[in-house]
Enzyme design. Structure first.
Site, PDB file in Angstrom:
ATOM      1  N   ASP A  54       0.855  -1.190   0.000  1.00 50.09           N
ATOM      2  CA  ASP A  54       0.000   0.000   0.000  1.00 50.09           C
ATOM      3  C   ASP A  54       0.892   1.241   0.000  1.00 50.09           C
ATOM      4  O   ASP A  54       2.089   1.166   0.318  1.00 50.09           O
ATOM      5  CB  ASP A  54      -0.939   0.000   1.204  1.00 50.09           C
ATOM      6  CG  ASP A  54      -2.249   0.760   0.921  1.00 50.09           C
ATOM      7  OD1 ASP A  54      -2.347   1.421  -0.131  1.00 50.09           O
ATOM      8  OD2 ASP A  54      -3.158   0.685   1.762  1.00 50.09           O
ATOM      9  N   ASP A  55       0.279   2.376  -0.358  1.00 52.34           N
ATOM     10  CA  ASP A  55       1.065   3.606  -0.392  1.00 52.34           C
ATOM     11  C   ASP A  55       1.433   4.070   1.015  1.00 52.34           C
ATOM     12  O   ASP A  55       2.548   4.520   1.255  1.00 52.34           O
ATOM     13  CB  ASP A  55       0.342   4.718  -1.176  1.00 52.34           C
ATOM     14  CG  ASP A  55      -1.104   4.941  -0.751  1.00 52.34           C
ATOM     15  OD1 ASP A  55      -1.596   4.205   0.131  1.00 52.34           O
ATOM     16  OD2 ASP A  55      -1.753   5.852  -1.304  1.00 52.34           O
ATOM     17  N   ASP A  65      -1.882   4.774   8.001  1.00 54.10           N
ATOM     18  CA  ASP A  65      -2.167   5.933   8.850  1.00 54.10           C
ATOM     19  C   ASP A  65      -2.645   5.420  10.211  1.00 54.10           C
ATOM     20  O   ASP A  65      -1.848   5.226  11.134  1.00 54.10           O
ATOM     21  CB  ASP A  65      -3.210   6.806   8.142  1.00 54.10           C
ATOM     22  CG  ASP A  65      -3.476   8.133   8.830  1.00 54.10           C
ATOM     23  OD1 ASP A  65      -3.466   8.162  10.072  1.00 54.10           O
ATOM     24  OD2 ASP A  65      -3.696   9.142   8.148  1.00 54.10           O
TER      25      ASP A  65
HETATM   26  O1  LIG Z   1      -4.239   3.269   7.868  1.00 56.66           O
HETATM   27  P1  LIG Z   1      -5.552   3.853   7.480  1.00 56.66           P
HETATM   28  O2  LIG Z   1      -6.010   4.935   8.435  1.00 56.66           O
HETATM   29  O3  LIG Z   1      -6.628   2.830   7.269  1.00 56.66           O
HETATM   30  O4  LIG Z   1      -5.356   4.646   6.102  1.00 56.66           O
HETATM   31  C1  LIG Z   1      -4.529   4.228   5.067  1.00 56.66           C
HETATM   32  C2  LIG Z   1      -5.315   4.003   3.784  1.00 56.66           C
HETATM   33  O5  LIG Z   1      -5.990   5.221   3.391  1.00 56.66           O
HETATM   34  C3  LIG Z   1      -5.700   5.514   2.040  1.00 56.66           C
HETATM   35  O6  LIG Z   1      -6.604   4.856   1.177  1.00 56.66           O
HETATM   36  P2  LIG Z   1      -8.072   5.396   0.919  1.00 56.66           P
HETATM   37  O7  LIG Z   1      -9.038   4.671   1.823  1.00 56.66           O
HETATM   38  O8  LIG Z   1      -8.094   6.886   0.982  1.00 56.66           O
HETATM   39  O9  LIG Z   1      -8.447   4.913  -0.538  1.00 56.66           O
HETATM   40  P3  LIG Z   1      -7.663   5.038  -1.919  1.00 56.66           P
HETATM   41  O10 LIG Z   1      -6.392   4.268  -1.773  1.00 56.66           O
HETATM   42  O11 LIG Z   1      -8.619   4.425  -2.886  1.00 56.66           O
HETATM   43  O12 LIG Z   1      -7.411   6.498  -2.195  1.00 56.66           O
HETATM   44  C4  LIG Z   1      -4.329   4.934   1.823  1.00 56.66           C
HETATM   45  O13 LIG Z   1      -4.133   4.655   0.435  1.00 56.66           O
HETATM   46  C5  LIG Z   1      -4.370   3.674   2.644  1.00 56.66           C
HETATM   47  O14 LIG Z   1      -4.898   2.591   1.884  1.00 56.66           O
HETATM   48  O1  LIG Z   2      -3.697  10.879   0.582  1.00 60.08           O
HETATM   49  C1  LIG Z   2      -3.737  10.482   1.770  1.00 60.08           C
HETATM   50  N1  LIG Z   2      -2.850  11.002   2.674  1.00 60.08           N
HETATM   51  C2  LIG Z   2      -2.824  10.624   3.986  1.00 60.08           C
HETATM   52  O2  LIG Z   2      -2.009  11.115   4.786  1.00 60.08           O
HETATM   53  C3  LIG Z   2      -3.786   9.648   4.377  1.00 60.08           C
HETATM   54  N2  LIG Z   2      -4.082   9.055   5.567  1.00 60.08           N
HETATM   55  C4  LIG Z   2      -5.086   8.209   5.331  1.00 60.08           C
HETATM   56  N3  LIG Z   2      -5.457   8.250   4.041  1.00 60.08           N
HETATM   57  C5  LIG Z   2      -4.670   9.137   3.416  1.00 60.08           C
HETATM   58  N4  LIG Z   2      -4.648   9.553   2.134  1.00 60.08           N
HETATM   59 MG   LIG Z   3      -5.674   3.286  -0.047  1.00 54.45          MG
END
Ligand SMILES: O=P(O)(O)OC[C@H]1O[C@H](OP(=O)(O)OP(=O)(O)O)[C@H](O)[C@@H]1O
Ligand SMILES: O=c1[nH]c(=O)c2nc[nH]c2[nH]1
Ligand SMILES: [Mg+2]
Length: 168
Positions: A103-104, A107
């Protein structure tokens, strides 16, 4: 007088180039760490943000089996309970042995908690990590503070900014 703080001091802005370098660094750290003579069997990217680093990691490590798991939780910057809306191929991932989940960022760790439960033996890797979510990650590259928002290149565009000392 110039302001004490730059705007978005708690924003961490990541360019495509930076993401590419950091995802490559993640791949190099994972190289040779898989359970089968150092090899990894497959990569599973967490949509959508995990897809770019998953592509880079799979390219660097020559892993051709790539799947996705789709999780929905954030709407802009507010989070609700993560829900899995698409699973990877069960025959491919099994219990997660030899699978790299990418994952990117992590958080709060809630997304990874839900994903890990589906593949308990997988290795979880993110490019960026915040302290609250760190226990959910096996390997990451860069840590930022919990109150920092990470801005990814796919969410940004180049635009004009006023000079730091703008004329009155
Ligand atoms: O540790 P957490 O608090 O659960 O947050 C982390 C996740 O939040 C973001 O995804 P998002 O749900 O925004 O979806 P996306 O990847 O489709 O943009 C990010 O890419 C992680 O997958
Ligand atoms: O673009 C993002 N940046 C963040 O820091 C983050 N945390 C949860 N989801 C996120 N998405
Ligand atoms: Mg995500």
């Amino acid at each position: 007088m110039a302001p004490d703080r730059l705007p978005h001091e708690k924003g961490f802005h990541v360019s495509w180039d930076q993401l590419h370098r950091d995802a490559r660094a993640l791949a190099w750290r994972l190289d040779g760490q898989g359970p089968d003579n150092g090899a990894w069997r497959a990569v599973v990217g967490i949509t959508r943000g995990g897809m770019a680093p998953a592509m880079i990691v799979s390219r660097e490590l020559d892993i051709r089996l790539v799947d996705t798991i789709s999780v929905k939780s954030y709407n802009h910057q507010s989070q609700s309970a993560p829900v899995i809306i698409k699973m990877p191929d069960r025959d491919l991932v099994g219990d997660g042995t030899g699978v790299l989940i990418v994952d990117d960022l992590v958080d709060t760790g809630r997304t990874l908690e839900v994903v890990r439960a589906t593949m308990p033996k997988a290795h979880v890797a993110t490019v960026y990590a915040k302290p609250m979510g760190r226990p959910q990650v096996d390997t990451y590259i860069t840590e930022v503070s919990q109150d920092t928002w990470i801005f990814f290149p796919w969410d940004m565009a180049l635009q004009y900014v006023k000079p730091y000392r703008a004329g009155e």
